[in-house]
Scaffold this motif. Structure first.
Motif, mmCIF file in Angstrom:
data_model
loop_
_atom_site.group_PDB
_atom_site.id
_atom_site.type_symbol
_atom_site.label_atom_id
_atom_site.label_comp_id
_atom_site.label_asym_id
_atom_site.label_seq_id
_atom_site.Cartn_x
_atom_site.Cartn_y
_atom_site.Cartn_z
ATOM 1 N N PHE A 90 57.056 -56.037 -42.663
ATOM 2 C CA PHE A 90 56.215 -56.363 -41.517
ATOM 3 C C PHE A 90 54.757 -56.362 -41.968
ATOM 4 O O PHE A 90 54.148 -55.308 -42.138
ATOM 5 C CB PHE A 90 56.454 -55.376 -40.384
ATOM 6 C CG PHE A 90 57.896 -55.290 -39.984
ATOM 7 C CD1 PHE A 90 58.552 -56.401 -39.477
ATOM 8 C CD2 PHE A 90 58.613 -54.117 -40.145
ATOM 9 C CE1 PHE A 90 59.887 -56.350 -39.139
ATOM 10 C CE2 PHE A 90 59.949 -54.049 -39.799
ATOM 11 C CZ PHE A 90 60.589 -55.174 -39.299
ATOM 12 N N ASN A 105 52.047 -57.038 -40.541
ATOM 13 C CA ASN A 105 51.015 -56.563 -39.617
ATOM 14 C C ASN A 105 51.023 -55.040 -39.470
ATOM 15 O O ASN A 105 50.183 -54.488 -38.789
ATOM 16 C CB ASN A 105 51.178 -57.231 -38.247
ATOM 17 C CG ASN A 105 52.567 -57.047 -37.657
ATOM 18 O OD1 ASN A 105 53.515 -56.739 -38.382
ATOM 19 N ND2 ASN A 105 52.700 -57.209 -36.366
ATOM 20 N N LEU A 106 52.000 -54.367 -40.108
ATOM 21 C CA LEU A 106 52.059 -52.907 -40.027
ATOM 22 C C LEU A 106 51.701 -52.293 -41.386
ATOM 23 O O LEU A 106 51.864 -52.929 -42.421
ATOM 24 C CB LEU A 106 53.471 -52.437 -39.647
ATOM 25 C CG LEU A 106 54.107 -52.969 -38.363
ATOM 26 C CD1 LEU A 106 55.400 -52.205 -38.088
ATOM 27 C CD2 LEU A 106 53.180 -52.857 -37.183
ATOM 28 N N ARG A 112 55.663 -54.230 -32.155
ATOM 29 C CA ARG A 112 54.753 -54.994 -33.011
ATOM 30 C C ARG A 112 55.499 -55.631 -34.173
ATOM 31 O O ARG A 112 55.239 -56.779 -34.541
ATOM 32 C CB ARG A 112 53.642 -54.085 -33.534
ATOM 33 C CG ARG A 112 52.583 -53.798 -32.472
ATOM 34 C CD ARG A 112 51.751 -52.596 -32.833
ATOM 35 N NE ARG A 112 51.057 -52.764 -34.093
ATOM 36 C CZ ARG A 112 50.648 -51.755 -34.848
ATOM 37 N NH1 ARG A 112 50.868 -50.517 -34.467
ATOM 38 N NH2 ARG A 112 50.018 -51.974 -35.975
ATOM 39 N N ALA A 113 56.428 -54.874 -34.776
ATOM 40 C CA ALA A 113 57.225 -55.437 -35.862
ATOM 41 C C ALA A 113 58.053 -56.605 -35.338
ATOM 42 O O ALA A 113 58.172 -57.644 -35.982
ATOM 43 C CB ALA A 113 58.133 -54.369 -36.470
ATOM 44 N N THR A 150 57.437 -58.645 -32.856
ATOM 45 C CA THR A 150 56.703 -59.869 -32.559
ATOM 46 C C THR A 150 56.580 -60.715 -33.824
ATOM 47 O O THR A 150 56.423 -61.925 -33.754
ATOM 48 C CB THR A 150 55.288 -59.591 -32.009
ATOM 49 O OG1 THR A 150 54.562 -58.881 -32.994
ATOM 50 C CG2 THR A 150 55.340 -58.780 -30.735
ATOM 51 N N LEU A 151 56.653 -60.068 -34.971
ATOM 52 C CA LEU A 151 56.562 -60.804 -36.232
ATOM 53 C C LEU A 151 57.938 -61.268 -36.693
ATOM 54 O O LEU A 151 58.099 -62.386 -37.167
ATOM 55 C CB LEU A 151 55.942 -59.880 -37.298
ATOM 56 C CG LEU A 151 55.237 -60.594 -38.433
ATOM 57 C CD1 LEU A 151 53.989 -61.267 -37.906
ATOM 58 C CD2 LEU A 151 54.889 -59.594 -39.519
ATOM 59 N N ASP A 152 58.944 -60.407 -36.588
ATOM 60 C CA ASP A 152 60.251 -60.701 -37.172
ATOM 61 C C ASP A 152 61.323 -59.837 -36.501
ATOM 62 O O ASP A 152 61.674 -58.777 -36.985
ATOM 63 C CB ASP A 152 60.196 -60.424 -38.679
ATOM 64 C CG ASP A 152 61.479 -60.815 -39.389
ATOM 65 O OD1 ASP A 152 62.463 -61.151 -38.702
ATOM 66 O OD2 ASP A 152 61.482 -60.777 -40.625
ATOM 67 N N GLU A 169 64.484 -60.377 -36.127
ATOM 68 C CA GLU A 169 65.741 -60.319 -36.875
ATOM 69 C C GLU A 169 65.750 -59.109 -37.819
ATOM 70 O O GLU A 169 66.723 -58.366 -37.897
ATOM 71 C CB GLU A 169 65.883 -61.621 -37.658
ATOM 72 C CG GLU A 169 67.247 -61.864 -38.198
ATOM 73 C CD GLU A 169 67.373 -63.274 -38.767
ATOM 74 O OE1 GLU A 169 66.899 -63.495 -39.896
ATOM 75 O OE2 GLU A 169 67.934 -64.143 -38.088
ATOM 76 N N THR A 170 64.638 -58.944 -38.531
ATOM 77 C CA THR A 170 64.567 -57.837 -39.486
ATOM 78 C C THR A 170 64.544 -56.491 -38.750
ATOM 79 O O THR A 170 65.103 -55.509 -39.239
ATOM 80 C CB THR A 170 63.350 -58.011 -40.412
ATOM 81 O OG1 THR A 170 63.483 -59.261 -41.084
ATOM 82 C CG2 THR A 170 63.260 -56.907 -41.439
ATOM 83 N N VAL A 171 63.943 -56.438 -37.585
ATOM 84 C CA VAL A 171 63.979 -55.199 -36.802
ATOM 85 C C VAL A 171 65.432 -54.856 -36.447
ATOM 86 O O VAL A 171 65.854 -53.705 -36.519
ATOM 87 C CB VAL A 171 63.121 -55.325 -35.520
ATOM 88 C CG1 VAL A 171 63.303 -54.104 -34.625
ATOM 89 C CG2 VAL A 171 61.657 -55.480 -35.879
#
Lengths: 240, 288
Positions: A92, A94-95, B169-170, B172-174, B176-178
């Motif tokens: 990620f 952004n983190l 937040r994670a 909103t980016l990806d 699937e990976t979460v």
């Protein structure tokens, strides 16, 4: 071999209407490293995506330690102890490093943020850096560390050495063998044939969505002609 | 003159804070679920009317506390049974669904509470000006500002200090990976939707005291909220907040010098931002 951590039988997977996997069956031995080789587009990544539930197989059956997972969503499969290090690392951006490590759910076991920092001291140094500021090698370590925090019984890695410097590649393979030594079962997809045959116990070769070869890594490694002929199955050359 | 400008800047800040509350909720939902929630204004109206109906029993303060929570619960239910069904489909489905929901909310409130405007009782002492020279500074306006600042600050804490916030937040980016990290993304999207709707409900209760109650109360707020997101940069909470306040203040100032342009000014701002910085003021780099 004591048993199997993961068994897949007759997987057929599609992307929309295109039929990608044509009846893939494979087994991941408990406490062993199993590797899947094959050229680009052979279906390696799709096989892994089917196993972890991201692109569910339309036909076939997957069991993890005897429990069927075929129809489960990805998070439920992960909860059962399947850790996945995706292609391209998918950290990620952004983190921060530390925030990345707080995303996975807690499963009891030896791996905590503290112990993964001991395994990868570099990550601790960069704990407050954003994911986008990391080098490729650091991103790979973060991606592995993140999967380890699930305390998986099976670790599945999709091309972990892709785009990394040779020294970092060695480090990644060292970690993978260390995980086996700790009793973890590993399923590895790689382009780096030499390195993966060195560490693997069992090997599958995939071609056009079908298993073209299955055997011990030692046998394949010893038989240069066979290796060449399997490599010759593909139009593209392997990195042997 | 100074007082007139101050008065309009103050008005602008307050209306801008409403835009920001709406826009942040819309933006959260848009980023994690890829759904443009046209029913957001409808949820705002529900929050306002719930507070109105609850006030006789639990008072103004009780309504302020409880109505947004009830609105958020309604949001959780709507997401679970309706909106989650269109995830991953063509965006047209979610547009039609939330557009339809907006009509249902509007006519529903009209059916239950009537089409005519209703007065919303704010405690009298809150309505009196704090000083005679600044007649526009009432206690209620201060309360609104303090509450909105507190809630937005609380949201920042959730997003940066809790695992729920980190996962949103994670995601909103990806997303699937979460999910492969064991996080139940259905619940994550549900809670995120609830947070967004809570903000809409709160905006509704506060707006009721300022603007009065009518079924279309959310309509005048939804378009500026979308523009606030575009100006601030999608995915940036700080940017969205800034976008909302900027639009409000710009409207306030334009009202003084060129009243007929006060509606148009936000579109001009949006056009300028899109020309000069298409990702929004705090887009990309400010993405948090």
């Amino acid at each position: 071999m004591s048993g199997y951590a993961l068994v897949a039988e007759g997987l057929h997977t599609y992307y929309g209407k295109s039929h990608i996997l044509h009846g893939i069956s494979l087994k991941v031995g408990e406490g062993k490293i199993t590797t899947i080789l094959g050229r680009n587009g052979a279906g390696k990544s799709t096989t892994l995506r089917s196993l972890v539930g991201l692109t569910p197989a339309r036909e076939g059956k997957i069991t993890v330690f005897g429990t069927e997972t075929t129809k489960l969503p990805p998070y439920a499969i992960a909860e059962m102890g399947v850790g996945f290090v995706p292609e391209g690392r998918k950290i990620f951006a952004n983190l921060t490093v530390e925030e990345n490590l707080k995303v996975p759910v807690d499963r009891p076991g030896k791996w905590t943020i503290q112990t993964v920092y001991e395994l990868f001291p570099r990550l601790q140094e960069r704990r407050n850096n954003k994911g986008r500021q990391l080098s490729g090698g650091e991103q790979e370590m973060l991606s592995i560390a993140r999967a380890l925090l699930l305390n998986p019984k099976i670790l599945i890695l999709d091309e972990p050495s892709q785009g990394l410097a040779p020294l970092i590649v060695r480090e990644v393979f060292r970690i993978i063998t260390q995980m086996r030594a700790e009793g973890m079962s590993v399923l590895l997809v790689e382009q780096n044939v030499r390195m993966s045959l060195e560490v693997a116990d069992w090997v599958y070769v995939l071609n056009d969505g079908e298993i073209a070869y299955s055997g011990t890594a030692a046998d394949l490694q010893a038989d240069e002609a066979l290796l060449q002929s399997l490599a010759g199955v593909s139009a593209e050359k392997w990195e042997i | 003159m100074t007082q007139l400008i101050l008065f309009n800047v103050m008005n602008g800040l307050i209306i801008g804070a409403f835009y920001a509350l709406m826009a942040i909720g819309l933006s959260l939902i848009m980023s994690l679920s890829d759904v443009i929630n046209f029913a957001h204004g409808g949820f705002l109206a529900v929050g306002a009317y719930l507070a109105y109906s609850l006030a006789p029993y639990i008072g103004f303060w009780g309504g302020l506390l409880v109505a947004p929570v009830l609105t958020a619960i309604l949001g959780l239910i709507v997401e679970k049974f309706l909106i989650s069904r269109v995830y991953g489909r063509d965006p047209l489905y979610s547009l039609l669904l939330t557009f339809g929901l907006a009509f249902i909310f509007e006519d529903g409130t009209r059916y239950i509470w009537g089409a005519q405007s209703l007065p919303y009782q704010v405690p009298g002492w809150l309505m009196s000006p704090l000083s005679s020279s600044f007649f526009f500074l009432t206690g209620y306006r201060m309360l609104m500002i303090v509450l909105i600042v507190a809630v937005v600050a609380g949201l920042f804490v959730i997003m940066t200090r809790t695992r729920l916030g980190l996962r949103i937040r994670a995601g909103t980016l990806d997303l699937e990976t979460v999910s492969i990290l064991g996080v139940n993304v259905r619940i994550l999207r549900n809670l995120n939707f609830g947070i967004g709707i809570y903000l809409a409900g709160l905006a509704g209760v506060l707006a009721a005291g300022q603007l009065g109650l009518q079924p279309t109360i959310g309509d005048s707020l939804i378009m500026p909220s979308f523009i606030a997101i575009i100006i601030g940069g999608l995915g940036s909470l700080t940017g969205t907040l800034l976008g909302g306040l900027l639009i409000g203040v710009a409207q306030g100032i334009t009202t003084v010098f060129f009243p007929s342009a006060s509606e148009a000014v936000m579109y001009v701002m949006m056009a300028l931002v899109l020309l000069v910085r298409p990702q929004g003021l705090l887009g990309e780099e400010g993405r948090f």
